[in-house]
Design a protein around this motif. Structure first.
Motif, PDB file in Angstrom:
ATOM      1  N   GLU A   3     -13.384   1.451  -2.547  1.00  0.00           N
ATOM      2  CA  GLU A   3     -13.424   0.945  -1.171  1.00  0.00           C
ATOM      3  C   GLU A   3     -12.400   1.719  -0.352  1.00  0.00           C
ATOM      4  O   GLU A   3     -11.311   2.039  -0.853  1.00  0.00           O
ATOM      5  CB  GLU A   3     -13.111  -0.553  -1.111  1.00  0.00           C
ATOM      6  N   HIS A   4     -12.726   1.994   0.900  1.00  0.00           N
ATOM      7  CA  HIS A   4     -11.847   2.798   1.757  1.00  0.00           C
ATOM      8  C   HIS A   4     -12.140   2.419   3.198  1.00  0.00           C
ATOM      9  O   HIS A   4     -13.190   2.772   3.747  1.00  0.00           O
ATOM     10  CB  HIS A   4     -12.126   4.283   1.519  1.00  0.00           C
TER      11      HIS A   4
ATOM     12  N   VAL B 149      -9.548   0.058  -2.451  1.00  0.00           N
ATOM     13  CA  VAL B 149      -9.621  -0.607  -3.747  1.00  0.00           C
ATOM     14  C   VAL B 149      -9.928   0.465  -4.788  1.00  0.00           C
ATOM     15  O   VAL B 149     -10.791   1.320  -4.579  1.00  0.00           O
ATOM     16  CB  VAL B 149     -10.693  -1.715  -3.779  1.00  0.00           C
ATOM     17  N   TYR B 150      -9.194   0.424  -5.883  1.00  0.00           N
ATOM     18  CA  TYR B 150      -9.378   1.383  -6.972  1.00  0.00           C
ATOM     19  C   TYR B 150      -9.851   0.669  -8.237  1.00  0.00           C
ATOM     20  O   TYR B 150      -9.549  -0.511  -8.463  1.00  0.00           O
ATOM     21  CB  TYR B 150      -8.063   2.105  -7.278  1.00  0.00           C
ATOM     22  N   ARG B 151     -10.551   1.418  -9.064  1.00  0.00           N
ATOM     23  CA  ARG B 151     -10.981   0.936 -10.372  1.00  0.00           C
ATOM     24  C   ARG B 151     -10.450   1.905 -11.425  1.00  0.00           C
ATOM     25  O   ARG B 151     -10.419   3.113 -11.208  1.00  0.00           O
ATOM     26  CB  ARG B 151     -12.518   0.869 -10.414  1.00  0.00           C
ATOM     27  N   HIS B 152     -10.031   1.361 -12.574  1.00  0.00           N
ATOM     28  CA  HIS B 152      -9.524   2.227 -13.640  1.00  0.00           C
ATOM     29  C   HIS B 152      -9.693   1.536 -14.983  1.00  0.00           C
ATOM     30  O   HIS B 152      -9.904   0.318 -15.058  1.00  0.00           O
ATOM     31  CB  HIS B 152      -8.045   2.573 -13.403  1.00  0.00           C
TER      32      HIS B 152
ATOM     33  N   THR C  71     -11.940  -2.610 -17.911  1.00  0.00           N
ATOM     34  CA  THR C  71     -11.927  -2.007 -16.581  1.00  0.00           C
ATOM     35  C   THR C  71     -11.292  -2.976 -15.600  1.00  0.00           C
ATOM     36  O   THR C  71     -11.649  -4.159 -15.571  1.00  0.00           O
ATOM     37  CB  THR C  71     -13.354  -1.667 -16.134  1.00  0.00           C
ATOM     38  N   MET C  72     -10.355  -2.484 -14.810  1.00  0.00           N
ATOM     39  CA  MET C  72      -9.659  -3.322 -13.840  1.00  0.00           C
ATOM     40  C   MET C  72      -9.789  -2.739 -12.436  1.00  0.00           C
ATOM     41  O   MET C  72      -9.919  -1.528 -12.269  1.00  0.00           O
ATOM     42  CB  MET C  72      -8.179  -3.438 -14.198  1.00  0.00           C
ATOM     43  N   ALA C  73      -9.716  -3.639 -11.454  1.00  0.00           N
ATOM     44  CA  ALA C  73      -9.685  -3.238 -10.051  1.00  0.00           C
ATOM     45  C   ALA C  73      -8.378  -3.715  -9.430  1.00  0.00           C
ATOM     46  O   ALA C  73      -7.850  -4.770  -9.798  1.00  0.00           O
ATOM     47  CB  ALA C  73     -10.867  -3.822  -9.294  1.00  0.00           C
ATOM     48  N   PHE C  74      -7.842  -2.915  -8.501  1.00  0.00           N
ATOM     49  CA  PHE C  74      -6.675  -3.347  -7.742  1.00  0.00           C
ATOM     50  C   PHE C  74      -6.766  -2.798  -6.331  1.00  0.00           C
ATOM     51  O   PHE C  74      -7.332  -1.722  -6.092  1.00  0.00           O
ATOM     52  CB  PHE C  74      -5.359  -2.940  -8.405  1.00  0.00           C
ATOM     53  N   ALA C  75      -6.235  -3.558  -5.388  1.00  0.00           N
ATOM     54  CA  ALA C  75      -6.270  -3.181  -3.974  1.00  0.00           C
ATOM     55  C   ALA C  75      -4.959  -2.525  -3.579  1.00  0.00           C
ATOM     56  O   ALA C  75      -3.888  -2.892  -4.077  1.00  0.00           O
ATOM     57  CB  ALA C  75      -6.509  -4.411  -3.110  1.00  0.00           C
ATOM     58  N   VAL C  76      -5.051  -1.542  -2.686  1.00  0.00           N
ATOM     59  CA  VAL C  76      -3.871  -0.840  -2.170  1.00  0.00           C
ATOM     60  C   VAL C  76      -4.004  -0.717  -0.659  1.00  0.00           C
ATOM     61  O   VAL C  76      -5.018  -0.200  -0.167  1.00  0.00           O
ATOM     62  CB  VAL C  76      -3.729   0.568  -2.781  1.00  0.00           C
ATOM     63  N   TYR C  77      -2.998  -1.181   0.073  1.00  0.00           N
ATOM     64  CA  TYR C  77      -2.916  -0.864   1.491  1.00  0.00           C
ATOM     65  C   TYR C  77      -1.889   0.228   1.686  1.00  0.00           C
ATOM     66  O   TYR C  77      -0.710   0.059   1.333  1.00  0.00           O
ATOM     67  CB  TYR C  77      -2.553  -2.075   2.350  1.00  0.00           C
ATOM     68  N   LEU C  78      -2.336   1.369   2.227  1.00  0.00           N
ATOM     69  CA  LEU C  78      -1.455   2.491   2.552  1.00  0.00           C
ATOM     70  C   LEU C  78      -1.222   2.501   4.056  1.00  0.00           C
ATOM     71  O   LEU C  78      -2.138   2.793   4.837  1.00  0.00           O
ATOM     72  CB  LEU C  78      -2.091   3.808   2.115  1.00  0.00           C
TER      73      LEU C  78
ATOM     74  N   VAL D  12       0.226  -3.566  -2.970  1.00  0.00           N
ATOM     75  CA  VAL D  12      -0.651  -3.444  -4.134  1.00  0.00           C
ATOM     76  C   VAL D  12      -0.990  -4.847  -4.623  1.00  0.00           C
ATOM     77  O   VAL D  12      -0.092  -5.643  -4.930  1.00  0.00           O
ATOM     78  CB  VAL D  12       0.004  -2.635  -5.260  1.00  0.00           C
ATOM     79  N   ALA D  13      -2.285  -5.153  -4.691  1.00  0.00           N
ATOM     80  CA  ALA D  13      -2.747  -6.481  -5.100  1.00  0.00           C
ATOM     81  C   ALA D  13      -3.694  -6.340  -6.286  1.00  0.00           C
ATOM     82  O   ALA D  13      -4.869  -5.995  -6.114  1.00  0.00           O
ATOM     83  CB  ALA D  13      -3.445  -7.190  -3.939  1.00  0.00           C
ATOM     84  N   PRO D  14      -3.221  -6.581  -7.493  1.00  0.00           N
ATOM     85  CA  PRO D  14      -4.078  -6.480  -8.674  1.00  0.00           C
ATOM     86  C   PRO D  14      -4.951  -7.714  -8.863  1.00  0.00           C
ATOM     87  O   PRO D  14      -4.779  -8.735  -8.176  1.00  0.00           O
ATOM     88  CB  PRO D  14      -3.067  -6.374  -9.816  1.00  0.00           C
ATOM     89  N   ASP D  15      -5.873  -7.637  -9.788  1.00  0.00           N
ATOM     90  CA  ASP D  15      -6.647  -8.784 -10.216  1.00  0.00           C
ATOM     91  C   ASP D  15      -5.727  -9.737 -10.974  1.00  0.00           C
ATOM     92  O   ASP D  15      -4.606  -9.393 -11.353  1.00  0.00           O
ATOM     93  CB  ASP D  15      -7.821  -8.324 -11.090  1.00  0.00           C
ATOM     94  N   THR D  16      -6.219 -10.943 -11.245  1.00  0.00           N
ATOM     95  CA  THR D  16      -5.390 -11.984 -11.853  1.00  0.00           C
ATOM     96  C   THR D  16      -5.582 -12.113 -13.360  1.00  0.00           C
ATOM     97  O   THR D  16      -4.900 -12.930 -13.990  1.00  0.00           O
ATOM     98  CB  THR D  16      -5.692 -13.343 -11.211  1.00  0.00           C
ATOM     99  N   SER D  17      -6.476 -11.338 -13.930  1.00  0.00           N
ATOM    100  CA  SER D  17      -6.725 -11.416 -15.374  1.00  0.00           C
ATOM    101  C   SER D  17      -7.538 -10.211 -15.799  1.00  0.00           C
ATOM    102  O   SER D  17      -8.107  -9.504 -14.959  1.00  0.00           O
ATOM    103  CB  SER D  17      -7.499 -12.690 -15.718  1.00  0.00           C
TER     104      SER D  17
END
Length: 276
Positions: A5-6, A16-19, A27-34, A77-82
């Motif tokens: 997401e961008h 939002v990134y996935r890795h 596989t996890m997702a986390f949000a980043v505001y730059l 940075v806002a990661p997932d909760t689990s």
């Protein structure tokens, strides 16, 4: 890292990134505001830990935090909760399993294989952020409810790792309330000595670093007396001589309307510490 997401936001970018997480085995997702300043220099990072049932989306869509992060030049940075995925253990109900990682490393089966959120938040995720984004090594941590518990305990357990910590409506004494008792018994087993290592009230008794705690709590919160019990944190901080600002906010409940009302204060608090 794959950016999925961008979106332009307050002169910066909400991504939002996935890795693939080696710590969690999924596989996890986390949000980043730059914020816009990230185009010119590296910036400090505020990690936000969300509460039960949430993922990386709740904070970025409901809190209105990007405006203040852009003002102060702080990455969010806002990661997932689990952990997530078909192979990840789950349970009936909203307060155990997926969406309810409690920011600890589980030791009991079937949880131990994937539920290692403490190592993910403290080590793996910051290493990924600092290696791939315009981030310095200056870190702060905050969160809401279960995430407030996570912010307080991870800061207390890892002295020197964070420059500041704050929380909204945190579960301050999970060993003494139903949410925590259910999760800790499942993830950590019956030994309450192990529970104490993930309980802010207990950790304050031996905390070597006196990192000031900023806590906002609504006095109309539906979980105030049954699950949150901020008076226990106040008593523990007083007994330990640990600096605490506990603000009881009249009329506010447990929702993101509460967070949105005071998130500007929290980001200013963290920016001051991060940029000192």
């Amino acid at each position: 890292m794959e950016r999925i997401e961008h979106r332009a936001c307050f002169g910066g970018w909400q991504d939002v990134y996935r890795h693939e997480s080696s710590v969690l085995g999924c596989t996890m997702a986390f949000a980043v505001y730059l914020p816009p300043q990230a185009d010119k220099r590296k910036l400090p990072v505020l990690y936000w830990l969300s509460g039960l049932t949430c993922n990386e989306q709740n904070f970025i869509t409901k809190a209105g935090a990007q405006r203040y992060a852009a003002e102060h030049g702080v990455i969010l940075v806002a990661p997932d909760t689990s952990p997530r995925g078909d192979d990840v253990a789950d349970a009936d109900g909203y307060d155990l399993g997926k969406g309810a990682g409690f920011y600890l490393n589980a030791t009991q089966q079937p949880w131990a294989a994937h539920y290692r959120m403490q190592d993910y938040i403290v080590d793996e995720l910051p290493a990924l952020v600092e290696a791939n984004l315009a981030a310095t090594g200056a870190r702060a941590i905050s969160g809401h409810s279960m995430g407030g518990h996570g912010a307080l305990t991870l800061a207390l357990k890892h002295p020197g790792r964070y420059r500041s910590v704050s929380a909204f409506s945190p579960i301050v004494a999970p060993s003494q309330v139903p949410w925590g008792e259910k999760a800790f018994a499942a993830y950590l087993g019956a030994d309450r000595a192990a529970w104490a290592q993930h309980d802010a009230v207990e950790l304050l008794k031996t905390a070597g670093e006196k990192l000031p705690l900023l806590v906002d709590q609504g006095d109309a919160d539906e979980f105030l007396h049954s699950q949150l019990k901020p008076e226990l944190l106040k008593a523990a901080a007083h007994a330990a001589g640990h600096p605490l600002v506990l603000r009881m906010q009249p009329g506010y409940d447990h929702s993101y309307y509460f967070i949105a009302s005071f998130i500007g204060d929290h980001i200013a608090h963290h920016a001051k510490a991060l940029q000192a």
